[in-house]
Design an enzyme around this catalytic site. Structure first.
Site, PDB file in Angstrom:
ATOM      1  N   GLY A  62       7.586   2.766   0.119  1.00 39.02           N
ATOM      2  CA  GLY A  62       6.778   1.755  -0.571  1.00 39.02           C
ATOM      3  C   GLY A  62       7.309   1.475  -1.965  1.00 39.02           C
ATOM      4  CB  THR A  82      -0.966   0.027   1.215  1.00 40.17           C
ATOM      5  OG1 THR A  82      -0.210   0.140   2.423  1.00 40.17           O
ATOM      6  CG2 THR A  82      -1.839  -1.220   1.259  1.00 40.17           C
ATOM      7  CE1 TYR A 142       3.351   9.140  10.856  1.00 41.18           C
ATOM      8  CE2 TYR A 142       5.206   9.686  12.260  1.00 41.18           C
ATOM      9  CZ  TYR A 142       4.688   9.024  11.165  1.00 41.18           C
ATOM     10  OH  TYR A 142       5.508   8.235  10.385  1.00 41.18           O
TER      11      TYR A 142
HETATM   12  N1  LIG Z   1       9.958   9.105   5.810  1.00 40.54           N
HETATM   13  C1  LIG Z   1      10.127   8.890   7.112  1.00 40.54           C
HETATM   14  O1  LIG Z   1      10.955   9.542   7.763  1.00 40.54           O
HETATM   15  C2  LIG Z   1       9.326   7.842   7.812  1.00 40.54           C
HETATM   16  C3  LIG Z   1       9.750   7.434   9.081  1.00 40.54           C
HETATM   17  C4  LIG Z   1       9.024   6.476   9.757  1.00 40.54           C
HETATM   18  C5  LIG Z   1       7.909   5.910   9.188  1.00 40.54           C
HETATM   19  N2  LIG Z   1       7.514   6.326   7.944  1.00 40.54           N
HETATM   20  C6  LIG Z   1       6.314   5.708   7.387  1.00 40.54           C
HETATM   21  O2  LIG Z   1       6.603   5.179   6.126  1.00 40.54           O
HETATM   22  C7  LIG Z   1       5.397   5.096   5.366  1.00 40.54           C
HETATM   23  C8  LIG Z   1       5.703   5.580   3.965  1.00 40.54           C
HETATM   24  O3  LIG Z   1       6.029   6.944   4.012  1.00 40.54           O
HETATM   25  P1  LIG Z   1       7.161   7.605   3.116  1.00 40.54           P
HETATM   26  O4  LIG Z   1       8.118   8.234   4.016  1.00 40.54           O
HETATM   27  O5  LIG Z   1       7.625   6.670   2.084  1.00 40.54           O
HETATM   28  O6  LIG Z   1       6.348   8.834   2.482  1.00 40.54           O
HETATM   29  P2  LIG Z   1       5.561   8.999   1.110  1.00 40.54           P
HETATM   30  O7  LIG Z   1       6.525   8.956  -0.014  1.00 40.54           O
HETATM   31  O8  LIG Z   1       4.715  10.202   1.300  1.00 40.54           O
HETATM   32  O9  LIG Z   1       4.659   7.691   1.020  1.00 40.54           O
HETATM   33  C9  LIG Z   1       3.426   7.599   1.692  1.00 40.54           C
HETATM   34  C10 LIG Z   1       2.514   6.761   0.838  1.00 40.54           C
HETATM   35  O10 LIG Z   1       1.237   6.625   1.485  1.00 40.54           O
HETATM   36  C11 LIG Z   1       0.253   7.047   0.559  1.00 40.54           C
HETATM   37  N3  LIG Z   1      -0.958   7.543   1.178  1.00 40.54           N
HETATM   38  C12 LIG Z   1      -1.111   8.651   1.932  1.00 40.54           C
HETATM   39  N4  LIG Z   1      -2.393   8.792   2.272  1.00 40.54           N
HETATM   40  C13 LIG Z   1      -3.058   7.757   1.729  1.00 40.54           C
HETATM   41  C14 LIG Z   1      -4.413   7.348   1.699  1.00 40.54           C
HETATM   42  N5  LIG Z   1      -5.385   8.068   2.295  1.00 40.54           N
HETATM   43  N6  LIG Z   1      -4.742   6.220   1.023  1.00 40.54           N
HETATM   44  C15 LIG Z   1      -3.801   5.517   0.395  1.00 40.54           C
HETATM   45  N7  LIG Z   1      -2.512   5.847   0.359  1.00 40.54           N
HETATM   46  C16 LIG Z   1      -2.136   6.955   1.029  1.00 40.54           C
HETATM   47  C17 LIG Z   1       0.924   8.113  -0.268  1.00 40.54           C
HETATM   48  O11 LIG Z   1       0.189   8.398  -1.433  1.00 40.54           O
HETATM   49  P3  LIG Z   1       0.429   9.808  -2.219  1.00 40.54           P
HETATM   50  O12 LIG Z   1       1.710   9.614  -2.988  1.00 40.54           O
HETATM   51  O13 LIG Z   1      -0.771   9.914  -3.061  1.00 40.54           O
HETATM   52  O14 LIG Z   1       0.546  10.876  -1.171  1.00 40.54           O
HETATM   53  C18 LIG Z   1       2.258   7.446  -0.507  1.00 40.54           C
HETATM   54  O15 LIG Z   1       2.142   6.461  -1.496  1.00 40.54           O
HETATM   55  C19 LIG Z   1       4.363   5.916   6.133  1.00 40.54           C
HETATM   56  O16 LIG Z   1       3.473   5.055   6.772  1.00 40.54           O
HETATM   57  C20 LIG Z   1       5.193   6.682   7.137  1.00 40.54           C
HETATM   58  O17 LIG Z   1       4.479   6.962   8.305  1.00 40.54           O
HETATM   59  C21 LIG Z   1       8.206   7.267   7.243  1.00 40.54           C
END
Ligand SMILES: NC(=O)c1ccc[n+]([C@@H]2O[C@H](COP(=O)([O-])OP(=O)(O)OC[C@H]3O[C@@H](n4cnc5c(N)ncnc54)[C@H](OP(=O)(O)O)[C@@H]3O)[C@@H](O)[C@H]2O)c1
Length: 249
Positions: free
Chosen positions: A19, A12, A150
């Site tokens: 992802g 997802t 969060y």
């Molecule tokens: N980056 C960090 O520092 C970090 C640290 C710890 C944990 N995380 C976790 O890692 C995961 C991925 O984040 P990322 O850092 O890779 O950021 P990202 O590039 O913004 O990826 C987030 C993904 O979730 C999708 N998303 C957001 N809202 C959604 C919804 N309502 N329905 C379906 N998909 C949705 C986004 O879609 P869109 O592209 O359309 O927005 C994107 O594909 C998240 O759960 C985040 O909390 C990230």
């Protein structure tokens, strides 16, 4: 043999960041990958870049009707799903003084409710030996100001990984979690922080990471691949913290 040969995985939020990097790693390990993204355009672009082993589904996990349609959409693409990486998530920062009901509901709806019911939908397609990986966060462990909602959504995964592990073990489905520290992804552009403050925020966060830098999405992807594959066959209900030492040093 590649570690995910003949496996089908659902990721997802696989169009972006961690992802997308995981989709690349899964494919390199032989899997067929079905990514979800919120828009047809973002799904199409990611699938094109990932190549012939990738397929896509449009899914907004804040919409229960879309979640309820997920299983049928999957069945149109694959008879079984061997791995789910629950990764879609949002992060919004606010002090408790300023936080609104919308701020609270939006994050719990996407990060917790969306994750929970996505798993429910896919479970019936998962054979024995399948794996579920949850993407939580170092925020579930540390007290970062303005990240209360969060962090609470991510802390929910820490119990989910254990309860679902116990519940699904009779079906030989293993559940584990990865908790990343700061990783350089588009997430930071979506925090709601004004653009001019982003560089400052990034520097501030980066300075708190003992290893001296943000993580890279592919560094988290490797951990997800480990949990998804038989390399982790004795690992159940575990969490691997990948944070450059932020929570422990
Ligand atoms: N980056 C960090 O520092 C970090 C640290 C710890 C944990 N995380 C976790 O890692 C995961 C991925 O984040 P990322 O850092 O890779 O950021 P990202 O590039 O913004 O990826 C987030 C993904 O979730 C999708 N998303 C957001 N809202 C959604 C919804 N309502 N329905 C379906 N998909 C949705 C986004 O879609 P869109 O592209 O359309 O927005 C994107 O594909 C998240 O759960 C985040 O909390 C990230």
């Amino acid at each position: 043999m590649k570690r995910l040969q003949n496996k089908t995985a659902l990721i997802t939020g696989g169009n972006s960041g961690i992802g997308f990097a995981t989709a690349q790693d899964f494919i390199a390990e032989g899997a067929t990958v079905i990514i979800t993204g919120r828009t047809q355009a973002s799904v199409d672009a990611a699938v094109k870049e990932l190549g012939p082993q990738a397929k896509g589904i449009v899914l907004d996990v804040s919409d229960m009707n879309q979640i309820k349609a997920l299983r049928d959409k999957l069945k149109a693409l694959t008879p079984i799903v061997n791995t789910i990486f629950i990764n879609a998530g949002i992060a919004k920062f606010s002090s408790i003084d300023q936080a609104t009901e919308e701020h609270f509901d939006e994050q719990f709806n996407v990060n917790v409710k969306g994750a929970y019911f996505s798993i429910q939908q896919v479970l019936l397609l998962m054979p024995e030996g399948s794996t579920i990986v949850l993407n939580t966060s170092i925020n579930a462990h540390i007290g970062m100001p303005n990240a209360s909602v969060y962090s609470a959504t991510k802390a929910a995964f820490l119990t989910l990984v254990r309860t679902l592990s116990a519940e699904l073990l009779p079906r030989k489905i293993r559940v584990n979690a990865v908790s990343p520290g700061p990783v350089g992804t588009p997430l930071y552009n979506k925090l709601g922080v004004p653009q001019e403050q982003l560089a400052q925020l990034a520097e501030h966060i980066g300075n708190q990471v003992p290893i001296g830098r943000f993580g890279r999405p592919e560094e988290i992807a490797k951990i997800v691949t480990f949990f998804a594959s038989d390399d982790s066959s004795f690992v159940v209900g575990a969490e691997l913290i990948a944070d450059g030492g932020m929570s422990t040093l």
